[in-house]
Design a protein around this motif. Structure first.
Motif, PDB file in Angstrom:
ATOM      1  N   ARG A   1      33.907 137.018  49.324  1.00  0.00           N
ATOM      2  CA  ARG A   1      33.383 137.169  47.966  1.00  0.00           C
ATOM      3  C   ARG A   1      31.898 137.505  48.008  1.00  0.00           C
ATOM      4  N   THR A   2      31.404 138.033  46.932  1.00  0.00           N
ATOM      5  CA  THR A   2      29.959 138.233  46.826  1.00  0.00           C
ATOM      6  C   THR A   2      29.301 136.879  46.594  1.00  0.00           C
TER       7      THR A   2
ATOM      8  N   ASP B   1      23.162 143.825  47.619  1.00  0.00           N
ATOM      9  CA  ASP B   1      24.214 142.869  47.305  1.00  0.00           C
ATOM     10  C   ASP B   1      24.495 142.036  48.550  1.00  0.00           C
TER      11      ASP B   1
ATOM     12  N   ARG C   1      30.441 136.407  54.805  1.00  0.00           N
ATOM     13  CA  ARG C   1      31.245 136.826  55.955  1.00  0.00           C
ATOM     14  C   ARG C   1      31.905 135.620  56.617  1.00  0.00           C
TER      15      ARG C   1
ATOM     16  N   THR D   1      27.448 139.465  50.593  1.00  0.00           N
ATOM     17  CA  THR D   1      28.849 139.067  50.700  1.00  0.00           C
ATOM     18  C   THR D   1      29.002 138.026  51.800  1.00  0.00           C
TER      19      THR D   1
END
Length: 185
Positions: free
Chosen positions: A115-116, A94, A98, A96
């Protein structure tokens, strides 16, 4: 009808393809995304992308990829507004956000930090964006993305982008750094 999305390897790099009906119910593979995983892009990419790649390359110092700690924000000042740092999580894979540069936030109309990528992506499709990140993290190679995307901001277009791997141990990609060449129309 749901479309099948898959990866297709050709002589210039990875391309995603979508199975679409051709002449009725027969499905064929129609290339849908323009990306390269070779360094051939260096001959024709915008100067800003070439300069960003050269900076990343200079930080490798004999390794296959630099770490996040090798990148100095002071040296990268001219890139920061159009840069993204994405954390790579394993098991399951996954991504995300940063850090997201101000031009990237402006083009999206929101700040996806935290958020992803699946939830905050900006591209032709979420799957195409995720495929870029998967290739970088699994193949440990650059991805040069030539799929420009119009923004909701008048006269701003997300042009070509480069995604590059970062690793703390030179084995596992734990971050991806991205730089986009935005075009003001």
């Amino acid at each position: 009808m749901q479309k099948n999305v898959t990866g297709l390897r050709n002589e210039t790099g990875w391309h995603s393809a979508v199975a679409e009906p051709i002449n009725g119910p027969i499905f064929g593979m129609k290339p849908k995304y323009d990306r390269l995983t070779t360094l051939d892009f260096l001959d024709s990419c915008p100067e800003s992308i070439r300069t960003f790649y050269e900076y990343w390359n200079s930080k490798r110092k004999g390794r296959s990829m630099p770490s996040r700690a090798d990148l100095d924000p002071v040296e990268m000042k001219s890139f920061l507004a159009s840069m993204i740092l994405v954390d790579v999580k394993r098991k399951p894979l996954d991504f995300t956000y940063r850090l997201v540069g101000t031009k990237e936030v402006e083009a999206r109309g929101f700040d996806p930090t935290g958020r992803t990528v699946a939830d905050g992506s900006f591209g032709t499709t979420v799957e195409d964006v995720l495929t870029n990140y998967r290739i970088v993290s699994e193949k440990k190679c650059p991805v040069y993305d030539r799929e420009g995307v119009p923004s909701d901001i008048p006269n701003l277009w997300q042009g070509d982008a480069i995604l590059l791997p970062l690793s703390d141990d030179d084995e596992t990609v734990n971050m991806v750094v991205t730089f986009t060449d935005f075009i003001n129309l």
